[in-house]
Design an enzyme around this catalytic site. Structure first.
Site: not given
Ligand code: NAP
Length: 298
Positions: A44, A88, A111
């Site tokens: 990412k 994460q 997200d």
């Protein structure tokens, strides 16, 4: 397709920079040292760099206290120059994932897991959409697969993949069936599908018998296989190349679909690796640019 989506995100980021002096910024936080999570986060951050987005990575030790993590989230929420904030998952056992997700400013929740964004998505209002489900839809649309009226079967009902992908495809007028571990006679249900989306976390679980001939199969699964016998059984003609990867890295990746068997039955099948995973990262970049734009009303 992932490259195309990333290029579009890079173009939009360049426009924001030249017209408004804004450089979209993504902050990633990784708690602990799970090797798969470390690979995802590295990808990412690297993709941000490639596309000209600003990024910051904050690794934290596995024994970080929940209070410390929430403090950091609050700090990134406050910072005007941070557009996207991604913690994460999975988090270590001692952390309450829902509490952390809910602490993130929904406007920065790239997200798309915050209840505000999930609720807005369900009510068909503009929202930051979860990257993997949105990537699956984008893939089908760009590939020209007809969704309206199609019989879609989604196997898996997690909050991060199964449920949202079913909802997004319903919004595009598919007739959607959602299957899970309690579904009776799974192959009979999945064989009805024109489009079969699989997200269960079981290596090579979906076999030829689950698939209608000619169906479009999207394999969201991402599993590490470390056993040579399993590699030979799963990959057919591709086995020598996969065994080489296994020798070099100690594992090779397989989806939730049995590639050698399903390839022979399906009309189209997404590869693993190199399929939905790439789209997920591309959609994250798109969301980060989108968040930067929306937060400033641009
Ligand atoms: P998850 O939270 O573990 O959920 C798994 C789902 O599969 C559950 O709904 C479960 O049913 C269902 N399931 C398990 N065994 C089944 C069976 N034998 N038959 C039918 N359904 C079954 O998994 P997830 O987080 O959604 O992830 C799924 C997979 O996608 C994993 O391989 C993960 O690594 C991968 N993934 C990939 C990406 C990407 O970027 N490509 C992103 C996210 C996840 P119940 O609800 O009844 O327990």
């Amino acid at each position: 397709m992932a490259s195309e989506i990333k290029r579009e995100a890079a173009d939009e980021a360049a426009r924001l920079a030249s017209e408004h002096g804004v450089r979209p910024r993504l902050v990633t936080v990784l708690v602990g040292d799970d090797p798969a999570s470390a690979v995802y986060v590295r990808n990412k951050v690297r993709t941000c760099e490639e596309l000209g987005l600003a990024s910051e990575h904050h690794p934290l030790p596995a024994d970080t206290t929940p209070a410390r993590l929430l403090e950091m989230v609050a700090e990134f929420n406050r910072r005007e120059d941070v557009d996207g904030l991604l913690v994460q998952l999975p988090l270590p056992q001692h952390m309450d994932e829902a509490a952390v997700i809910e602490a993130i400013d929904p406007a920065k929740d790239v997200d798309g897991f915050h209840p505000v964004n999930v609720g807005r998505m369900m009510q068909r209002h503009p929202a930051l959409l979860p990257c993997t489900p949105a990537g699956v839809v984008e893939l089908l649309v760009r590939e020209g697969v007809i969704i309206a009226g199609a019989r879609v079967c989604v196997v898996g009902r997690s909050n991060i993949v199964g449920r949202p992908v079913a909802e997004l495809l319903l919004q595009r007028d598919a007739t959607v069936t959602v299957c899970h571990s309690r579904t009776r006679d799974l192959p009979a249900v999945t064989r009805e599908a024109d489009i079969l989306v699989v997200a269960i976390g079981r290596p090579g679980f979906v076999r030829g018998e689950h698939v209608r001939p000619g169906a479009t199969v999207v394999d969201v699964g991402m599993n590490r296989v470390t056993d040579e016998g399993e590699v030979a059984e799963l990959f057919g003609e591709d086995a020598p190349r996969r065994l080489k990867a296994l020798g070099e890295r100690g594992y090779t990746l397989v989806g939730d679909v049995h590639p050698a068997e399903v390839e022979r039955v399906a009309g189209r099948l997404t590869p693993v690796p190199g399929g939905v995973g790439l789209l997920t990262v591309a959609m994250l970049m798109k969301n980060t640019v989108e968040a930067a734009r929306r937060r400033r009303g641009l």
